[in-house]
Write a protein that holds these residues in place. Sequence first.
Motif, PDB file in Angstrom:
ATOM      1  N   ALA A 166      32.439  55.352  17.092  1.00  0.00           N
ATOM      2  CA  ALA A 166      33.633  55.005  16.322  1.00  0.00           C
ATOM      3  C   ALA A 166      34.761  56.012  16.567  1.00  0.00           C
ATOM      4  N   LEU A 167      34.416  57.303  16.605  1.00  0.00           N
ATOM      5  CA  LEU A 167      35.427  58.324  16.886  1.00  0.00           C
ATOM      6  C   LEU A 167      36.008  58.151  18.287  1.00  0.00           C
ATOM      7  N   LEU A 168      35.141  57.824  19.236  1.00  0.00           N
ATOM      8  CA  LEU A 168      35.602  57.623  20.612  1.00  0.00           C
ATOM      9  C   LEU A 168      36.583  56.465  20.694  1.00  0.00           C
ATOM     10  N   LEU A 169      36.234  55.351  20.041  1.00  0.00           N
ATOM     11  CA  LEU A 169      37.112  54.182  20.082  1.00  0.00           C
ATOM     12  C   LEU A 169      38.426  54.427  19.341  1.00  0.00           C
ATOM     13  N   ALA A 170      38.360  55.237  18.275  1.00  0.00           N
ATOM     14  CA  ALA A 170      39.565  55.475  17.479  1.00  0.00           C
ATOM     15  C   ALA A 170      40.477  56.513  18.108  1.00  0.00           C
ATOM     16  N   LEU A 171      39.895  57.589  18.643  1.00  0.00           N
ATOM     17  CA  LEU A 171      40.709  58.685  19.165  1.00  0.00           C
ATOM     18  C   LEU A 171      41.168  58.456  20.597  1.00  0.00           C
ATOM     19  N   VAL A 172      40.364  57.708  21.376  1.00  0.00           N
ATOM     20  CA  VAL A 172      40.729  57.431  22.782  1.00  0.00           C
ATOM     21  C   VAL A 172      40.700  55.916  22.986  1.00  0.00           C
ATOM     22  N   PRO A 173      41.628  55.199  22.378  1.00  0.00           N
ATOM     23  CA  PRO A 173      41.615  53.731  22.503  1.00  0.00           C
ATOM     24  C   PRO A 173      41.943  53.296  23.928  1.00  0.00           C
ATOM     25  N   ARG A 174      41.277  52.236  24.363  1.00  0.00           N
ATOM     26  CA  ARG A 174      41.522  51.696  25.699  1.00  0.00           C
ATOM     27  C   ARG A 174      41.753  50.200  25.575  1.00  0.00           C
ATOM     28  N   THR A 175      42.687  49.716  26.345  1.00  0.00           N
ATOM     29  CA  THR A 175      43.044  48.296  26.303  1.00  0.00           C
ATOM     30  C   THR A 175      42.808  47.659  27.661  1.00  0.00           C
ATOM     31  N   GLY A 176      43.092  46.384  27.727  1.00  0.00           N
ATOM     32  CA  GLY A 176      42.918  45.665  28.979  1.00  0.00           C
ATOM     33  C   GLY A 176      41.647  44.841  28.969  1.00  0.00           C
ATOM     34  N   THR A 177      41.098  44.638  30.156  1.00  0.00           N
ATOM     35  CA  THR A 177      39.915  43.792  30.321  1.00  0.00           C
ATOM     36  C   THR A 177      38.828  44.560  31.057  1.00  0.00           C
ATOM     37  N   THR A 178      37.601  44.415  30.589  1.00  0.00           N
ATOM     38  CA  THR A 178      36.444  45.010  31.264  1.00  0.00           C
ATOM     39  C   THR A 178      35.660  43.898  31.941  1.00  0.00           C
ATOM     40  N   SER A 179      35.406  44.073  33.220  1.00  0.00           N
ATOM     41  CA  SER A 179      34.695  43.063  34.001  1.00  0.00           C
ATOM     42  C   SER A 179      33.263  43.518  34.276  1.00  0.00           C
ATOM     43  N   PHE A 180      32.321  42.584  34.151  1.00  0.00           N
ATOM     44  CA  PHE A 180      30.914  42.856  34.420  1.00  0.00           C
ATOM     45  C   PHE A 180      30.444  41.948  35.551  1.00  0.00           C
ATOM     46  N   ARG A 181      29.977  42.571  36.625  1.00  0.00           N
ATOM     47  CA  ARG A 181      29.421  41.796  37.736  1.00  0.00           C
ATOM     48  C   ARG A 181      27.916  41.709  37.559  1.00  0.00           C
ATOM     49  N   LEU A 182      27.398  40.497  37.380  1.00  0.00           N
ATOM     50  CA  LEU A 182      25.987  40.296  37.077  1.00  0.00           C
ATOM     51  C   LEU A 182      25.148  40.017  38.312  1.00  0.00           C
ATOM     52  N   GLY A 183      25.769  39.609  39.381  1.00  0.00           N
ATOM     53  CA  GLY A 183      25.026  39.236  40.580  1.00  0.00           C
ATOM     54  C   GLY A 183      24.874  40.383  41.559  1.00  0.00           C
ATOM     55  N   ASP A 184      24.226  40.066  42.676  1.00  0.00           N
ATOM     56  CA  ASP A 184      23.990  41.047  43.736  1.00  0.00           C
ATOM     57  C   ASP A 184      24.105  40.343  45.081  1.00  0.00           C
ATOM     58  N   GLN A 185      24.532  41.070  46.084  1.00  0.00           N
ATOM     59  CA  GLN A 185      24.729  40.463  47.402  1.00  0.00           C
ATOM     60  C   GLN A 185      23.434  39.979  48.025  1.00  0.00           C
ATOM     61  N   SER A 186      22.298  40.543  47.592  1.00  0.00           N
ATOM     62  CA  SER A 186      21.022  40.138  48.183  1.00  0.00           C
ATOM     63  C   SER A 186      20.533  38.793  47.670  1.00  0.00           C
ATOM     64  N   GLN A 187      21.139  38.280  46.586  1.00  0.00           N
ATOM     65  CA  GLN A 187      20.686  37.017  46.016  1.00  0.00           C
ATOM     66  C   GLN A 187      21.266  35.840  46.790  1.00  0.00           C
ATOM     67  N   SER A 188      20.542  34.706  46.744  1.00  0.00           N
ATOM     68  CA  SER A 188      20.952  33.521  47.498  1.00  0.00           C
ATOM     69  C   SER A 188      22.071  32.752  46.814  1.00  0.00           C
ATOM     70  N   PHE A 189      22.394  33.117  45.576  1.00  0.00           N
ATOM     71  CA  PHE A 189      23.498  32.470  44.871  1.00  0.00           C
ATOM     72  C   PHE A 189      24.334  33.544  44.190  1.00  0.00           C
ATOM     73  N   GLU A 190      25.542  33.184  43.855  1.00  0.00           N
ATOM     74  CA  GLU A 190      26.477  34.156  43.275  1.00  0.00           C
ATOM     75  C   GLU A 190      26.748  33.826  41.815  1.00  0.00           C
ATOM     76  N   LEU A 191      26.588  34.848  40.965  1.00  0.00           N
ATOM     77  CA  LEU A 191      26.866  34.690  39.546  1.00  0.00           C
ATOM     78  C   LEU A 191      28.325  35.037  39.265  1.00  0.00           C
ATOM     79  N   PRO A 192      28.941  34.392  38.289  1.00  0.00           N
ATOM     80  CA  PRO A 192      30.350  34.675  37.996  1.00  0.00           C
ATOM     81  C   PRO A 192      30.526  36.058  37.373  1.00  0.00           C
ATOM     82  N   ILE A 193      31.711  36.617  37.554  1.00  0.00           N
ATOM     83  CA  ILE A 193      32.060  37.887  36.930  1.00  0.00           C
ATOM     84  C   ILE A 193      32.533  37.620  35.502  1.00  0.00           C
ATOM     85  N   VAL A 194      31.945  38.322  34.549  1.00  0.00           N
ATOM     86  CA  VAL A 194      32.267  38.142  33.128  1.00  0.00           C
ATOM     87  C   VAL A 194      33.363  39.128  32.739  1.00  0.00           C
TER      88      VAL A 194
END
Length: 428
Positions: A38-66
């Motif tokens: 809570a202190l971290l979020l309050a004292l050092v607020p960050r905005t924008g968008t955080t992207s999570f890549r769930l897939g891997d290049q070794s897989q035969s299909f590609e998962l979307p980036i969240v």
Amino acid sequence: MTSLAQTQAADGTVQLATVRERHLKAPITLAAVTALLALLLALVPRTGTTSFRLGDQSQSFELPIVELPTAATSWVVLGILVVLVVAAFLRAWSYRKASLLLVAAFGVLAVFDFLVWAGAGGLVPVTSLLFGAVSLSVPLVFGALGGVIGERAGVVNVAIEGQLLLGAFSAALLSSITGNPFVGLIGAMVGGVLVASVLAAFAIKYLVEQVIVGVVLNVLVTGLTGFLYGALLAPNEAELNTPERFSRIKIPVLSDIPIIGPVLFNQTFIVYLMFITVAVVAWGLYRTKWGLRLRAVGEHPQAADTVGIKVNPTRFWNVLLAGAIAGIGGAYFTLVSVPQFGKDMTAGLGFIALAAVIFGRWDPIRATLAALLFGFATNLQNLLSILKTPVPSEFMLMLPYVVTLLAVAGFAGQIRGPAASGKPYIKS
């Protein structure tokens, strides 16, 4: 938890009363972590968008980036953490421990909340983060398993660091000479056994203080491998320090499971061997005659002796087994992680493996999870450096050790090791 306390009645008789204790250590730890977030979020607020890549290049299909809104997601998850903290305190108030599921859920959400904050405007590769955590944990897991077996047998294995280091050296040398990584792996096991044999001889036969022997062995192996590296490997690097490495073995179908598929099923032979070793040791320790005898000589050697178990030979051979397993962890450095041997390349991980043994309460599965926790914290430190978060670099270097200390202090509770661990047995 309940305990018995003695009370004296009016007539002078002594009565036993049940005393119930509230377990507040885990709830207080969860509350402290939530407050820090809570202190971290309050004292050092960050905005924008955080992207999570769930897939891997070794897989035969590609998962979307969240993609998630950083500020909103961080505060929503923090609210869920507060609810979990309240639930933990309510359980403690009703004399119940915080459940493992509650603590695990809190840990996952706390890490996720921190990653959302840290990854603002960047990309968090989830699969790569977990893959790196497993990779960094492999030597720790093998070292911890060696420590569990040694201490369960009654010998404190402080020499895990030396076993890892000599295993790495032997693997690099023999794999370079033969061009076969399996020969290097066998050489690493022999290196671990050599260190363990010296520990066993001095600790069991000559009754020398086990911790002192372990520390001396670590210093000896560090000096020996450093000397041999400078005198033998460095001048002949092309012939003696270019080991043939294990390549990844991709398991069809399983490796395509989202997120965890590449982490668990697109690994090298040593990692698959780690999975098997953890399962075999965990099963054997509690389900076989070997495990029963091992625990007997570590808990009550006198009783084991009276039923015909040869205490000191049992301890000796199991310490050698522990050294062989730890040596495999050393092989990972030079046969998978780094393509050559370097001075002091284990960097104190043997002592972290020993801490994992204690944190894991001398249990193979718990010790493995403790090693994985440290590996995850180490890889998280690397990710934070790449994401260029506002966290000071000095703190990021401390992060793996801070997480380990927090886990030990906050959740390990009162720990009791094998009763005869570190105590030599003299047959009367």
